[in-house]
Design a protein around this motif. Structure first.
Motif, PDB file in Angstrom:
ATOM      1  N   ILE A  72      41.235  38.565  32.171  1.00  0.00           N
ATOM      2  CA  ILE A  72      39.790  38.724  32.274  1.00  0.00           C
ATOM      3  C   ILE A  72      39.339  38.020  33.545  1.00  0.00           C
ATOM      4  N   ILE A  73      38.754  38.778  34.466  1.00  0.00           N
ATOM      5  CA  ILE A  73      38.373  38.264  35.781  1.00  0.00           C
ATOM      6  C   ILE A  73      36.858  38.095  35.846  1.00  0.00           C
ATOM      7  N   PHE A  74      36.419  36.876  36.135  1.00  0.00           N
ATOM      8  CA  PHE A  74      35.000  36.572  36.316  1.00  0.00           C
ATOM      9  C   PHE A  74      34.697  36.539  37.821  1.00  0.00           C
ATOM     10  N   ILE A  75      33.709  37.328  38.258  1.00  0.00           N
ATOM     11  CA  ILE A  75      33.380  37.460  39.674  1.00  0.00           C
ATOM     12  C   ILE A  75      32.018  36.827  39.935  1.00  0.00           C
ATOM     13  N   PRO A  76      31.962  35.795  40.783  1.00  0.00           N
ATOM     14  CA  PRO A  76      30.684  35.116  41.053  1.00  0.00           C
ATOM     15  C   PRO A  76      29.707  36.000  41.823  1.00  0.00           C
ATOM     16  N   GLY A  77      28.433  35.613  41.754  1.00  0.00           N
ATOM     17  CA  GLY A  77      27.395  36.327  42.482  1.00  0.00           C
ATOM     18  C   GLY A  77      27.282  35.892  43.927  1.00  0.00           C
ATOM     19  N   THR A 102      39.300  33.602  37.856  1.00  0.00           N
ATOM     20  CA  THR A 102      38.088  33.733  38.661  1.00  0.00           C
ATOM     21  C   THR A 102      38.437  33.399  40.101  1.00  0.00           C
ATOM     22  N   PHE A 103      37.661  33.888  41.042  1.00  0.00           N
ATOM     23  CA  PHE A 103      37.970  33.653  42.450  1.00  0.00           C
ATOM     24  C   PHE A 103      36.683  33.586  43.255  1.00  0.00           C
ATOM     25  N   ASP A 104      36.763  32.921  44.390  1.00  0.00           N
ATOM     26  CA  ASP A 104      35.670  32.927  45.360  1.00  0.00           C
ATOM     27  C   ASP A 104      35.839  34.157  46.249  1.00  0.00           C
ATOM     28  N   PRO A 105      34.857  35.065  46.274  1.00  0.00           N
ATOM     29  CA  PRO A 105      34.956  36.200  47.194  1.00  0.00           C
ATOM     30  C   PRO A 105      35.043  35.725  48.642  1.00  0.00           C
ATOM     31  N   ARG A 106      35.568  36.580  49.496  1.00  0.00           N
ATOM     32  CA  ARG A 106      35.693  36.209  50.916  1.00  0.00           C
ATOM     33  C   ARG A 106      34.335  35.722  51.441  1.00  0.00           C
ATOM     34  N   ASN A 145      45.465  46.388  32.489  1.00  0.00           N
ATOM     35  CA  ASN A 145      44.416  46.425  31.466  1.00  0.00           C
ATOM     36  C   ASN A 145      43.401  45.299  31.674  1.00  0.00           C
ATOM     37  N   VAL A 146      42.814  45.299  32.855  1.00  0.00           N
ATOM     38  CA  VAL A 146      41.954  44.202  33.284  1.00  0.00           C
ATOM     39  C   VAL A 146      40.550  44.330  32.689  1.00  0.00           C
ATOM     40  N   VAL A 147      40.004  43.196  32.265  1.00  0.00           N
ATOM     41  CA  VAL A 147      38.593  43.095  31.895  1.00  0.00           C
ATOM     42  C   VAL A 147      37.862  42.483  33.086  1.00  0.00           C
ATOM     43  N   LEU A 148      36.827  43.152  33.581  1.00  0.00           N
ATOM     44  CA  LEU A 148      36.035  42.645  34.692  1.00  0.00           C
ATOM     45  C   LEU A 148      34.687  42.167  34.187  1.00  0.00           C
ATOM     46  N   VAL A 149      34.310  40.951  34.594  1.00  0.00           N
ATOM     47  CA  VAL A 149      33.009  40.389  34.260  1.00  0.00           C
ATOM     48  C   VAL A 149      32.337  39.966  35.556  1.00  0.00           C
ATOM     49  N   GLY A 150      31.295  40.679  35.952  1.00  0.00           N
ATOM     50  CA  GLY A 150      30.596  40.353  37.187  1.00  0.00           C
ATOM     51  C   GLY A 150      29.256  39.725  36.890  1.00  0.00           C
ATOM     52  N   TRP A 151      28.886  38.780  37.713  1.00  0.00           N
ATOM     53  CA  TRP A 151      27.581  38.137  37.569  1.00  0.00           C
ATOM     54  C   TRP A 151      26.740  38.420  38.810  1.00  0.00           C
ATOM     55  N   SER A 152      25.524  38.897  38.601  1.00  0.00           N
ATOM     56  CA  SER A 152      24.584  39.139  39.688  1.00  0.00           C
ATOM     57  C   SER A 152      25.253  40.035  40.737  1.00  0.00           C
ATOM     58  N   SER A 153      25.309  39.608  41.997  1.00  0.00           N
ATOM     59  CA  SER A 153      25.900  40.462  43.029  1.00  0.00           C
ATOM     60  C   SER A 153      27.398  40.666  42.860  1.00  0.00           C
ATOM     61  N   GLY A 154      28.035  39.852  42.019  1.00  0.00           N
ATOM     62  CA  GLY A 154      29.419  40.131  41.671  1.00  0.00           C
ATOM     63  C   GLY A 154      29.551  41.489  41.001  1.00  0.00           C
ATOM     64  N   ASN A 199      42.978  51.232  35.641  1.00  0.00           N
ATOM     65  CA  ASN A 199      43.628  49.985  35.223  1.00  0.00           C
ATOM     66  C   ASN A 199      42.638  49.016  34.595  1.00  0.00           C
ATOM     67  N   ILE A 200      41.458  49.523  34.224  1.00  0.00           N
ATOM     68  CA  ILE A 200      40.383  48.668  33.710  1.00  0.00           C
ATOM     69  C   ILE A 200      40.192  48.905  32.218  1.00  0.00           C
ATOM     70  N   LYS A 201      40.223  47.824  31.458  1.00  0.00           N
ATOM     71  CA  LYS A 201      40.059  47.924  30.013  1.00  0.00           C
ATOM     72  C   LYS A 201      38.595  47.911  29.604  1.00  0.00           C
ATOM     73  N   GLN A 202      37.821  47.000  30.175  1.00  0.00           N
ATOM     74  CA  GLN A 202      36.392  46.901  29.903  1.00  0.00           C
ATOM     75  C   GLN A 202      35.689  46.352  31.131  1.00  0.00           C
ATOM     76  N   VAL A 203      34.384  46.661  31.239  1.00  0.00           N
ATOM     77  CA  VAL A 203      33.565  46.092  32.303  1.00  0.00           C
ATOM     78  C   VAL A 203      32.291  45.511  31.695  1.00  0.00           C
ATOM     79  N   PHE A 204      31.912  44.341  32.200  1.00  0.00           N
ATOM     80  CA  PHE A 204      30.700  43.666  31.736  1.00  0.00           C
ATOM     81  C   PHE A 204      29.899  43.225  32.957  1.00  0.00           C
ATOM     82  N   PHE A 205      28.625  43.617  32.978  1.00  0.00           N
ATOM     83  CA  PHE A 205      27.728  43.297  34.083  1.00  0.00           C
ATOM     84  C   PHE A 205      26.687  42.289  33.607  1.00  0.00           C
ATOM     85  N   ILE A 206      26.639  41.141  34.267  1.00  0.00           N
ATOM     86  CA  ILE A 206      25.688  40.105  33.873  1.00  0.00           C
ATOM     87  C   ILE A 206      24.457  40.186  34.761  1.00  0.00           C
ATOM     88  N   ASP A 207      23.397  40.768  34.224  1.00  0.00           N
ATOM     89  CA  ASP A 207      22.047  40.721  34.777  1.00  0.00           C
ATOM     90  C   ASP A 207      21.955  41.238  36.207  1.00  0.00           C
TER      91      ASP A 207
END
Length: 286
Positions: free
Chosen positions: A46-51, A74-78, A110-119, A134-142
């Motif tokens: 499960i990958i958490f992507i910052p905004g 989780t990772f810091d985008p470039r 089977n990746v779960v993606l969780v993005g926050w804001s601009s993520g 290759n994506i199992k689920q996607v979740f968009f935070i606000d």
């Protein structure tokens, strides 16, 4: 231990420390960039992507919770946090390509993606370019798929006039702009210490990167992606109370295959982690 061997042990200590630190960085050869990331636990990834301008630290209250049952990543985008700063590639289409190579190099399935804001924009772009194979689920935070538009007919943040002051603030005082963002994204005031690290983390993104990403988000339109992508089951938008009604009505009409979940603030996952984590886990386990 012999004191004669002390220099050896000192060298070993620093060598191990350096190796441990290097393990938190991943070079993306195709994209020619190095990303800082955190990887803990085992199981389904499960990958958490910052905004925008945010960092992995904002997900610190999710790491322990989700790493007990999942491989929490989780990772810091470039251009953000501890990741490499570049003069090119500071747009969300490239961020999506970074994400694709990141997933490939870590051999994630089977990746779960969780993005926050601009993520979430990175995720919209990923779905547009690479699909859901290759994506199992996607979740968009606000986050809306389009920032600027007609507020009477579209689910958007506002019109261009609403962005004039924020663009001016971004170009004139990053520190004041970052502090204002912290105030906006939380329901309740934070301690001085918390606000300080949040602002400092946001300021790790250079001005030219922050502005490039902001303008890219401002000009983007992913309505067709949200409406037409074959979305994995049990995926959802988490929407703050202040626009939940309008946003959920739009999604129910235009993209009814998404679930909609009400949350209390833009960054509820940090402000009320137990409640947010349980909400997300409920959709992961349904």
């Amino acid at each position: 231990m012999s004191f004669r061997n002390l220099p050896f042990y000192i060298l070993l200590f620093f060598s191990l420390g350096a190796n441990a630190q290097r393990e938190n960085y991943l070079k993306l050869p195709d994209q020619n960039v190095t990303l800082y990331y955190e990887d803990e636990g085992s199981g389904n990834p499960i990958i958490f992507i910052p905004g925008w301008t945010m960092t992995t630290r904002f997900f610190s209250k999710q790491k322990e919770y989700f790493s007990k049952q999942y491989r929490f990543i989780t990772f810091d985008p470039r251009g953000q946090g501890e990741s490499q700063k570049t003069s090119v590639g500071n747009s969300y289409d490239v961020h999506a390509q970074d994400l694709a190579e990141f997933i490939k190099l870590l051999k994630l399935k089977n990746v779960v993606l969780v993005g926050w804001s601009s993520g979430c924009i990175t995720m919209f772009e990923y779905l547009k370019q690479f699909g859901t194979g290759n994506i199992k689920q996607v979740f968009f935070i606000d986050e809306t798929p389009k920032w600027v538009g007609d507020m009477d007919f579209e689910w958007v943040y506002g019109n261009f006039d609403d962005y004039r002051s924020s663009l001016l603030g971004l170009t004139r005082s990053r520190t004041r702009d970052a502090a204002g963002t912290v105030n906006w994204m939380l329901q309740n005031p934070v301690s001085d210490n918390d606000k300080k690290w949040m602002v400092n983390d946001m300021l790790k993104t250079p001005n030219h990167v922050a502005l490039s990403l902001y303008i890219d988000g401002l000009a983007a339109d992913y309505i067709d992606v949200v409406k037409n992508t074959e979305t994995p089951s049990r995926s959802a938008f988490f929407l703050r109370d202040s626009w939940y009604g309008k946003a959920s009505l739009w999604l129910n009409k235009e993209a009814p295959f998404f679930n909609t979940v009400a949350i209390t603030s833009h960054a509820m996952f940090w402000e009320k982690p137990k409640e947010f984590n349980d909400l997300l886990m409920g959709y992961l386990k349904k």
